[in-house]
Design an enzyme around this catalytic site. Sequence first.
Site, PDB file in Angstrom:
ATOM      1  N   HIS A  46       0.851  -1.192   0.000  1.00  0.00           N
ATOM      2  CA  HIS A  46       0.000   0.000   0.000  1.00  0.00           C
ATOM      3  C   HIS A  46       0.886   1.241   0.000  1.00  0.00           C
ATOM      4  CE1 HIS A  46      -3.869  -1.924   1.849  1.00  0.00           C
ATOM      5  NE2 HIS A  46      -3.344  -2.678   0.895  1.00  0.00           N
ATOM      6  N   GLU A  48       0.914   3.850   1.853  1.00  0.00           N
ATOM      7  CA  GLU A  48       1.405   4.248   3.172  1.00  0.00           C
ATOM      8  C   GLU A  48       2.556   3.369   3.642  1.00  0.00           C
ATOM      9  OE1 GLU A  48      -3.229   4.504   3.443  1.00  0.00           O
ATOM     10  OE2 GLU A  48      -1.726   3.373   2.288  1.00  0.00           O
ATOM     11  N   CYS A  76      -6.160   1.975   5.724  1.00  0.00           N
ATOM     12  CA  CYS A  76      -6.806   0.736   6.145  1.00  0.00           C
ATOM     13  C   CYS A  76      -6.268   0.338   7.530  1.00  0.00           C
ATOM     14  CB  CYS A  76      -6.517  -0.363   5.115  1.00  0.00           C
ATOM     15  SG  CYS A  76      -4.809  -0.959   5.159  1.00  0.00           S
ATOM     16  N   CYS A  79      -2.389  -0.212   7.476  1.00  0.00           N
ATOM     17  CA  CYS A  79      -1.617   1.025   7.358  1.00  0.00           C
ATOM     18  C   CYS A  79      -1.777   1.909   8.597  1.00  0.00           C
ATOM     19  CB  CYS A  79      -2.017   1.764   6.095  1.00  0.00           C
ATOM     20  SG  CYS A  79      -1.603   0.843   4.595  1.00  0.00           S
TER      21      CYS A  79
END
Length: 147
Positions: A46, A48, A76, A79
């Site tokens: 992801h 992040e 999410c 993260c």
Amino acid sequence: MAHAYNLAIDAWVANEVPIGAIIEHKGSIIGKGFNQVESNKDATAHAEMLAITQACAAIEDWRLSEATLYVTKEPCPMCSGASIMSRIGRVVYAFADPKMGGLGGAYNVNDYPGMNHTLNVSVGVMEDECKELIQTFFRLKRGLNKQ
């Protein structure tokens, strides 16, 4: 946030969900990333997570307490947890994710009892632009899948 938005566009070009993230520390960008889940075949790739890894390497420390994470959509749970574990000082995200958001949209990991670090969270920076980008991406994807 504008830089994170541009990274989200890079994600779209790479046929990834258009989410971008940067980490700012003392006026400089020390980490950046866009979603690379599909291209890396890695569920943890992801925006992040990639930005956090870069930021830690840049300052040679896992503690990012003086840093701010800017991300185009609410992080999410994974993260959000990584942001807590890396002690990020502040998280700024454009819009909430009522399905998978970990900082208030679906639920809030900051509210978990016993945490030794909580995040300072701000919401709504470039909300309209970032929301429109991701909604358009999925509208087009769904339209292509119907043909």
